[in-house]
Motif scaffolding. Structure first.
Motif, mmCIF file in Angstrom:
data_model
loop_
_atom_site.group_PDB
_atom_site.id
_atom_site.type_symbol
_atom_site.label_atom_id
_atom_site.label_comp_id
_atom_site.label_asym_id
_atom_site.label_seq_id
_atom_site.Cartn_x
_atom_site.Cartn_y
_atom_site.Cartn_z
ATOM 1 N N MET A 1 0.826 -1.212 0.000
ATOM 2 C CA MET A 1 0.000 0.000 0.000
ATOM 3 C C MET A 1 0.858 1.258 0.000
ATOM 4 S SD MET A 1 -3.463 -0.728 2.232
ATOM 5 C CE MET A 1 -2.924 -1.988 3.362
ATOM 6 N N GLY A 2 2.003 1.192 0.663
ATOM 7 C CA GLY A 2 2.913 2.328 0.637
ATOM 8 C C GLY A 2 3.429 2.609 -0.768
ATOM 9 N N LEU A 3 3.737 1.544 -1.500
ATOM 10 C CA LEU A 3 4.193 1.705 -2.884
ATOM 11 C C LEU A 3 3.065 2.201 -3.782
ATOM 12 C CD1 LEU A 3 6.348 -1.545 -3.242
ATOM 13 C CD2 LEU A 3 7.200 0.803 -3.084
ATOM 14 N N LEU A 4 1.876 1.665 -3.570
ATOM 15 C CA LEU A 4 0.732 2.076 -4.384
ATOM 16 C C LEU A 4 0.345 3.528 -4.125
ATOM 17 C CD1 LEU A 4 -1.598 -1.070 -4.107
ATOM 18 C CD2 LEU A 4 -0.288 -0.330 -6.108
ATOM 19 N N TYR A 5 0.575 3.983 -2.895
ATOM 20 C CA TYR A 5 0.151 5.337 -2.522
ATOM 21 C C TYR A 5 0.795 6.392 -3.419
ATOM 22 C CZ TYR A 5 -0.982 9.408 0.322
ATOM 23 O OH TYR A 5 -1.463 10.624 0.746
ATOM 24 N N ASP A 6 2.057 6.179 -3.778
ATOM 25 C CA ASP A 6 2.759 7.149 -4.621
ATOM 26 C C ASP A 6 2.242 7.158 -6.054
ATOM 27 O OD1 ASP A 6 4.415 8.031 -2.574
ATOM 28 O OD2 ASP A 6 5.882 6.439 -2.932
ATOM 29 N N ARG A 7 1.470 6.149 -6.414
ATOM 30 C CA ARG A 7 0.966 6.049 -7.781
ATOM 31 C C ARG A 7 -0.509 6.403 -7.895
ATOM 32 N NH1 ARG A 7 5.101 2.788 -6.969
ATOM 33 N NH2 ARG A 7 6.550 2.292 -8.665
ATOM 34 N N SER A 8 -1.309 5.889 -6.953
ATOM 35 C CA SER A 8 -2.748 6.114 -7.073
ATOM 36 C C SER A 8 -3.451 5.816 -5.753
ATOM 37 C CB SER A 8 -3.320 5.212 -8.176
ATOM 38 O OG SER A 8 -4.726 5.183 -8.128
ATOM 39 N N LEU A 9 -4.216 6.792 -5.274
ATOM 40 C CA LEU A 9 -5.008 6.560 -4.065
ATOM 41 C C LEU A 9 -6.093 5.522 -4.324
ATOM 42 C CD1 LEU A 9 -5.505 10.141 -2.569
ATOM 43 C CD2 LEU A 9 -4.158 8.268 -1.627
ATOM 44 N N LEU A 10 -6.632 5.541 -5.534
ATOM 45 C CA LEU A 10 -7.661 4.561 -5.879
ATOM 46 C C LEU A 10 -7.100 3.143 -5.810
ATOM 47 C CD1 LEU A 10 -10.532 3.964 -6.833
ATOM 48 C CD2 LEU A 10 -9.729 4.257 -9.197
ATOM 49 N N ALA A 11 -5.845 2.977 -6.219
ATOM 50 C CA ALA A 11 -5.216 1.655 -6.161
ATOM 51 C C ALA A 11 -5.073 1.186 -4.715
ATOM 52 C CB ALA A 11 -3.848 1.698 -6.843
ATOM 53 N N VAL A 12 -4.743 2.107 -3.820
ATOM 54 C CA VAL A 12 -4.649 1.765 -2.397
ATOM 55 C C VAL A 12 -6.002 1.282 -1.881
ATOM 56 C CG1 VAL A 12 -4.233 2.674 -0.073
ATOM 57 C CG2 VAL A 12 -2.764 3.386 -1.964
#
Length: 384
Positions: A351-362
């Motif tokens: 989730m930390g990695l996804l956060y930098d890319r997309s909140l929706l992905a988190v």
């Protein structure tokens, strides 16, 4: 008579855990800034927090196994609580970040040593008064302490007391925790006798298939449950609210967890384990409110998040109690907690990695994994 003794034991342990959570949850909100004030970088703060959690959860299977093997449950409990409690006020004396970091990790290690043993001892009371009631009551007292501790630290900082003053103040609940534990040991030296004869209900001492299904469900829920470190980071970065309100939102979540614990536990005893499905459905709904909305909806999300934490902290133990032989309780609880902790660590990293890319992905990652756990739980509940 046995039910009264069981309730008495649960209350005393619950009070000890109230003071324990008061201590380390009170410190949790200021540890990051304190390490930063000693010169630690953000990367170091994150690494220390992750290492502490990983070691704390990883040790649970080991400590649980040896507690069962040696039958020295109280010894493991006292050792774990002592490390857990004294590491926090000792932070007031730390002058450099490496020493402070080692104390932060030590606090988690202490909790890891004592957690499966205490869960096992509490589970023995479930036969007399209901496992849901046992773990619900304990979780409520836990989270009450976790609510008051951070608020006290916020007050200390508001009064310009400083981090060291805050850690020093936490020596008081730490000592009260240990004193209460001594009382529990004196009054209930053999808690396993609260479940005397229960072992005959199990044809084998091996862990049942149902346990492993619960293990998978727990791992899915843990991986999908957003850590407050990421939530707090998001609140600050996205300017969802003023920075000084972030600890208050955390306290609201802890209060929601405390208030939900007893009703969930009682419903578990009255309606059965499928109550957990509803609780975890609420938990899965937290992420969209937290990461994709304004402060008002984020507050609702934190309430849902707190209910999810309550369910994880009470209902899982209640469900597991019914499928674990008494002589394997510490081992099984410890193993479950280790798997849960590793899954949480990996999920948090993703989730930390996804956060930098997309909140929706988190949000999707969190929701999908938690929803995936619900049918697995249903299958496990059917097999009980």
């Amino acid at each position: 008579m046995k039910s009264r003794s069981a309730l008495h034991f649960v209350l005393i342990i619950g009070i000890a855990n109230f003071f324990a959570d008061f201590t380390y949850e009170g410190a949790r909100g200021i540890i990051g800034p304190f390490l930063g004030s000693l010169g630690a970088s953000a990367a170091i703060v994150g690494f220390v927090a992750g290492l502490g959690e990983l070691m704390g959860y990883g040790l649970r299977s080991v400590s649980g196994y040896f507690a069962d093997k040696s039958h020295r449950h109280w010894a493991f409990a006292f050792l774990g609580y002592a490390i857990n409690m004294f590491a926090v006020p000792a932070l007031a004396l730390a002058g450099r970040w490496p020493l402070a970091a080692s104390l932060v990790v030590s606090e988690r290690v202490g909790r890891g040593i004592r957690k499966p043993t205490v869960e096992a001892m509490l589970s023995y009371a479930g036969r007399s008064i209901g496992a849901g009631w046992v773990f619900g009551l304990n979780e409520a007292l836990d989270q009450a302490g976790a609510t008051i501790g951070p608020l006290l630290m916020a007050l200390v900082l508001y009064l310009n007391g400083g981090y060291r003053t805050g850690f020093g103040v936490l020596l008081i609940p730490a000592l009260l925790c240990l004193a209460t534990l001594v009382l529990a040991r004196v009054l209930h030296p053999r808690p396993h006798e609260l479940e005397e004869g229960a072992g005959h209900a199990f044809a084998t001492a091996n862990l049942k298939q149902t346990y492993w299904i619960y293990f998978v469900a727990g791992a899915l829920l843990a991986a999908g449950f957003a850590d407050f470190a990421l939530i707090g980071f998001h609140f600050q970065k996205a300017n969802v609210m003023r920075g000084n309100l972030i600890p208050v939102f955390y306290a609201v979540a802890m209060a929601a967890s405390a208030l939900a614990s007893i009703p969930l536990g009682r419903l578990f005893d009255m309606r059965g384990p499928n109550v957990s499905l509803f609780a975890f459905l609420i938990s899965a709904a937290a992420a969209p409110f937290i990461f994709l909305s304004t402060s008002t909806f984020a507050l609702i999300g934190m309430i849902f998040w707190g209910i999810g934490m309550s369910a994880q902290g009470s209902l899982f133990q209640a469900m597991l109690t019914g499928v674990i032989p008494p002589q394997k309780r510490s081992t099984a609880f410890g193993l479950f907690d280790t798997g849960y902790g590793i899954a949480w660590f990996l999920g948090s990293a993703v989730m930390g990695l996804l956060y930098d890319r997309s909140l929706l992905a988190v949000v999707l990652f969190s929701v999908v994994l938690q929803l995936a756990a619900i049918p697995v739980l249903f299958i496990a509940n059917k097999k009980r």
